[in-house]
Each structure stands twice: as C-alpha cells, then as structure tokens.
Design an enzyme around this catalytic site. Structure first.
Site, short mmCIF file in Angstrom:
data_model
loop_
_atom_site.label_atom_id
_atom_site.label_comp_id
_atom_site.label_asym_id
_atom_site.label_seq_id
_atom_site.Cartn_x
_atom_site.Cartn_y
_atom_site.Cartn_z
N SER A 265 10.43 59.22 57.74
CA SER A 265 11.28 60.17 57.02
C SER A 265 12.76 59.92 57.26
O SER A 265 13.59 60.34 56.47
CB SER A 265 11.00 61.59 57.50
OG SER A 265 9.80 62.03 57.00
N GLY B 172 8.85 36.86 59.10
CA GLY B 172 8.52 37.05 57.69
C GLY B 172 7.96 38.45 57.46
O GLY B 172 8.01 39.32 58.34
N ASP C 215 15.00 40.21 59.53
CA ASP C 215 13.57 40.11 59.80
C ASP C 215 13.28 40.74 61.17
O ASP C 215 13.92 40.39 62.17
CB ASP C 215 13.16 38.64 59.78
CG ASP C 215 11.65 38.46 59.82
OD1 ASP C 215 10.92 39.46 59.74
OD2 ASP C 215 11.22 37.29 59.95
N ILE C 216 12.32 41.66 61.21
CA ILE C 216 11.93 42.30 62.47
C ILE C 216 10.61 41.67 62.91
O ILE C 216 9.65 41.67 62.14
CB ILE C 216 11.77 43.83 62.31
CG1 ILE C 216 13.02 44.44 61.63
CG2 ILE C 216 11.48 44.50 63.65
CD1 ILE C 216 14.33 44.19 62.34
N ASP D 8 16.77 64.78 55.36
CA ASP D 8 16.93 63.98 54.14
C ASP D 8 18.30 64.19 53.50
O ASP D 8 18.91 63.23 53.01
CB ASP D 8 15.82 64.31 53.13
CG ASP D 8 14.42 63.99 53.66
OD1 ASP D 8 14.33 63.33 54.73
OD2 ASP D 8 13.44 64.39 53.03
N GLU E 232 12.63 68.52 57.62
CA GLU E 232 12.59 67.39 56.69
C GLU E 232 13.73 67.46 55.68
O GLU E 232 14.45 66.49 55.46
CB GLU E 232 11.23 67.40 55.95
CG GLU E 232 11.06 66.29 54.94
CD GLU E 232 10.92 64.93 55.62
OE1 GLU E 232 9.87 64.68 56.21
OE2 GLU E 232 11.86 64.13 55.55
#
Ligand SMILES: *[C@@H]1O[C@H](CO)[C@@H](O)[C@H](O)[C@H]1NC(C)=O
Length: 569
Positions: free
Chosen positions: A486, A548, A529-530, A292, A288
């Site tokens: 993540s 939307g 927009d997905i 990051d 992680e």
C-alpha cells in the site's frame, strides 16, 4: 415500483405460455465449494430481492487488446495515440444479435433489464430469489463469512439456456465471493515524532531513512524532483474503498512537518460514487486513505490528486471495483485521471474466472483510453493478499490482470525485497508476451523450487516495486509508521504522474498502460534491479528475488532521471 408491477403482469402471461419448456439449460458456471472462509448457512428467502448483473459478450475484445498494445508499446507507430471512449465502446458493445437474444429471453420471463455501462455490455435486473432460482435453475443460499459474520446470497452453480451461452459471459453475483475487503498489512501505528524534514543533499540519503521513510527519503532514494508540476489536466486518482476516509487535518499536519517547502494547505479533490463519503471526524480517518493521499500529494508535487471514495452502496458485488472503472471510462479526457492507484485487492480464487476476466477487461478499456493503472501486489507474500495458511500459492487480483501494473515492495536504503511483498502466477490469465522472456529466464533459474505450488504458464506479477516499509504518516492527530505494498503503489504512481506532467507540458501523450514500456530495453534500464530477499508464505520461503525480473520485486524500483530519459524527455 414500476418494475415490480411490470413483473407481476408479465409473470401471468409467462405462466400461460410456459416458454421455459423450449429452453434446454446447461450449467454455465460452478465451483466445488464456497471461497475459503465462507460457509453455507441455509436457503435464501424466496421473496428477497436480488440485484443481478448480466455480462454480455463483447463483440471484439481481442480487437481491443490489439488496439491497447498498439498504443502502449513504444515500438509501435501508434504509440501514445490513445483511443476515445466511443472507439473503446465499439469493441466492447455486444452485437445486436446478443442484445436481442438475451432481452427476448428475459422478457419471456417477464423481466425488464437496463444496461449500466456506456457500451451496453452489462445489464442489471432486480428479481426475487424465487424468480432467480427459476431463471437460472439454481438454489441461491445464504453464505456466511466466518470471521466477520457478514452474509451474502450466492450459489455454487447456475445454468442458462444453451442457446445463450455464446451471448452471456456470466450472471453476477452467483459463484464469486467477496470477503469484507481488508486493508493490506500494516504494523500497528507507533507513536513517533516526525523525523525532521532535512532536504537531501545531492544524492545523499539521510541515515534516518533506514528506519523511517518520509517523502524526503523517497525523493533522495529515487531522485524525485521537488519542483511543482504545472499541468492542471494531468490528474492522479487515488481509489478509496470500505469507508476509508482521507482526513484533511491529518494531511495538513503531515505536510506541515514533512513537506515544509510546499503549502500545508495543499489537498485533494473529492470524487464519490456508490454513496461514498469522506467523513472528516478525525477519529474516523483511515490509515489506508491517509497513507495513499499523503504519499501521492507528498511526492507528486503540484499534481492534482483526486481521492475517489467508493461507497458501500454498490451493486457490482466486487466492492465497487467495477463501478469505479465504469465511472472513469465515462469521464472526459482531461477530467479522467491519467494515473489511478489502488491499494486493495482480492485472492484470485474468490472471484470466478468469468468475473475476474470481465473486471480485467475493464482495465483494458481504461488503459486504452490512456490511464496508467497501478495496484499494490498484496501483503501476504506467496500466500495472497494477506498472510494465511495454504498449500498452494495464492495469486492476487487485480494485480495479476495483464492490463494493470502490479507494484511490490522493498525496504532499506540499499534496497532488498520486503518479505510481505506478494507475487506469483495467475491461474486465470495466461502470460502476456511483454513478460514472456523475463519469466522464462526466471523459471529456468528457479529450477524445481516450489514445483507444483504455482502455475508456470500464468501471468506473473508484480511488474515493478517501490519502498514499502516504515512509511511515516499522520493519522488521527499522531505520527506513526506503516508497512505494506500500500505504500509502494502510491509511490510508483506519483512518479508516473510527475513524468506525465512533463510529457503533457511538452505536448506529448501521457504514458497510459505502462507494462510494454517497462519491460522494453529502455524501460527496464530505468529501473533499479532488486536482487535480494524473498516472499515467504504457505510454509515455504516463497520466491527469491534475483537478477532481472522476479515475482517479489518485478523489474525493480524507479530511478526518476533515467525514467525521464527513457520516456524521451
Ligand atoms: C494455469 O494457467 C492457465 C493460464 O495460463 C490456465 O488456463 C490454467 O487453467 C491454469 N491451471 C490451473 C490448474 O489453474
């Protein structure tokens, strides 16, 4: 030591005066059963010291909320005029009446307390279990987290004097449970050799991005510039918890292969609290923490990155989530990050409503100071932060706090929702006005699907999304790919940090709390927009992505050029 002596001396006085008799006690917080996965394994030892925090009622939290929206809504005359720490503290500090009512009661009981937040709204006391049991008319027990064997001292119900209910939000830790923090979902790190760093040609996305996502892919898909930021005061903070160490050698290897156009010595500044460290033994590198740091440094070119390692030595009993915010609130503008990304979270019901509310209000404070706060939405689809069995959907915290920006995940060159992308509706926080119309439209389209499994009046999340599958990282001297929201939160945070760099360079304020802007007509027009995919869980197909806003991908994924225009650059 001094505390202990004071305590014994005053206990004798207390015993003589019997002040407890004057106080009518009422149940202040309770829960029917421990959080999922915990069992009661017996009485807590009477002599064991407990560190308890007492949240005092802020004098005007509604006023702070109004002030936050005033500086965060592009339509407001005060847009961008973020508050100072002193101005925030004025709203949050308890009244003198509250402070004296609570301290009088504590001293009647021979207990000394000290404020631990700048505004004085959180006190800390250290008392043995026997004293805590007496003070709160309860019986603290040992609870064991079955999967890990980790134990904690908690209770299912406690009382406080009726006369103090108007002054005290909660005692903590009491009815809130924190399971050992899990990393959001990752596929096993595969041994793959790095995809060559081919600079994207105009808008062309390399075909390899369909199976392996690199910084070059994200630059191509979202139009992110590769030119370096210029503003040294414009910091991007990356939260680190649970001894996840960000490894410098892995970072160098990542940059050497995947950002050949920048110095491979580019790195982060380390900040620590609660005994946090950042051990550099390669085998101790955290997936992680590496993800990051590699993807903030790898995308937010030239932005100063601070890796904030929160140690295990935290007394806030929410894994340091409150301590990190208290620390950042205290920092000076210019030192404090303008953007904070966090890829950890809880299931909402693990924390009591009161504790969740105070945690959420701490983000309200940091947002009012001008920091954009982004959280990964979770990796269990509608079943919470992780995949688990469930009958009703499990919202995730802090993602469902109205004052943070929750980031879900997508995948593919033609983007579709990632099936693990958590989203849904809070049972604790009411829907904020900035998303009310979008959510109402979605619920109408949804009809009776999943009826009874979620709270139709709750704050809905995520707000936005970004790529979250097949991210190539360097980890423990190898390259491999990982999946999870993540990946998405650092990606979106890096883009906001680059926009802030340009704003600060132009003498403008950083974006601060993002949601009123993102949901505005200008903000949403800057997002892709997905409209396909869903987030299964709890033996359902979860929620479908739609035209939307939807509770899988939010308003959509970023388009850098359109965002730049939307923020007035
Ligand atoms: C649903 O959400 C609202 C907040 O909007 C909350 O007050 C209410 O208690 C929630 N209902 C349940 C059953 O949790």
């Amino acid at each position: 030591m001094i505390l202990a002596v004071t305590f014994i001396a005053s206990l004798l006085l207390v015993a003589a005066a019997k002040p407890m008799d004057r106080r009518a006690m009422v149940v202040h917080e309770s829960r029917g059963e421990p959080a999922r996965g915990f069992v009661n394994s017996g009485v807590a030892p009477a002599a064991k010291d407990l560190t308890l925090r007492i949240a005092l009622k802020p004098n005007n939290i509604a006023g702070l909320e109004t002030a936050l929206y005033a500086v965060s809504d592009p339509a407001s005359a005060l847009y961008g005029q973020h508050l100072t720490a002193d101005e925030v503290a004025e709203f949050v500090k308890p009244t003198d009446e509250t402070v004296s009512a609570v301290s009088d009661w504590l001293s009647e009981n021979g207990i000394s307390s000290a404020p631990i937040t700048p505004a004085g709204d959180m006190l800390q006391i250290v008392v043995p279990v026997s004293k805590a049991n007496e003070l709160l008319a309860t019986d603290f027990s040992i609870f064991t987290h079955v999967d890990t064997g980790a134990t904690s001292i908690r209770t299912l119900e406690y009382s406080i004097p009726a006369s103090l209910q108007a002054h005290i939000d909660f005692f903590h830790p009491t009815t809130s449970f924190t399971r050992p923090l899990a990393r959001p979902k990752f596929t096993a790190v595969k041994k793959v050799s790095p995809v060559p760093d081919v600079a994207p040609v105009s808008n062309a996305v390399p075909a390899s991005c369909a199976t392996t996502v690199t910084p070059a892919c994200l630059q191509a898909i979202y139009g992110i510039p590769t030119t370096a930021a210029t503003q040294s005061s414009n910091k991007l903070g990356v939260s680190g918890f649970i001894e996840q160490f960000a490894n410098q050698a892995d970072l160098k290897q990542f940059l050497t292969s995947l950002r050949t156009d920048i110095s491979s010595a580019t790195t982060f500044t380390l900040q620590t609290l609660d005994g946090g460290v950042n051990t550099q033994t390669r085998a101790d590198a955290g997936i992680e923490a590496n993800l990051d740091t590699q993807y903030t440094i790898g995308i937010a070119t030239g932005v100063p990155i601070t890796f904030i390692s929160v140690g295990e030595n935290n007394a806030d009993s929410v894994d340091g989530f409150m301590d990190i915010i208290t620390t950042l609130i205290k920092e000076a503008t210019g030192t404090r990050p303008n953007v904070l990304t966090t890829s950890y979270g809880f299931d909402e019901s693990d924390l009591s409503r009161a504790v969740a509310t105070t945690l959420c209000n701490s983000y309200m404070q940091l947002g009012a100071l001008g920091t954009s706060i982004l959280f990964s939405s979770g990796d269990g689809g509608v079943s919470g932060s992780q995949s688990q069995t469930c009958t009703t959907f499990i919202p995730t915290l802090p993602s469902d706090c109205p004052f943070v920006t929750s980031v879900g995940a997508t995948g593919g060159i033609t983007e579709t929702a990632a099936s693990f992308s958590s989203g849904g509706f809070s049972n604790y926080f009411a829907i904020p006005s900035y998303q009310a119309t979008d959510v109402a439209t979605y619920l109408t389209t949804l009809g009776t699907t999943n009826s009874g499994k979620f709270n139709r009046t709750g704050r809905a999340f995520p707000d936005v999304s970004a790529q979250g599958e097949n991210f190539e990282i360097a980890w423990d001297d190898e390259f491999g790919t990982v999946d999870g929201t993540s990946c998405s939160s650092p990606t979106f945070a890096a883009i906001i940090a680059l926009l802030n760099d340009k704003l600060v360079a132009a003498g403008k304020a950083p974006l601060g709390f993002l949601n009123p802007f993102l949901y505005s007509a200008t903000g949403r027009a800057a997002l892709n927009d997905i409209t396909t995919g869903d987030n299964p869980g709890c033996s359902t197909n979860g929620f479908p992505a739609t035209v939307g806003w939807d509770p899988v991908t939010g308003l959509g994924t970023p388009n850098f050029a359109r965002l730049q225009t939307a923020v007035g650059l």
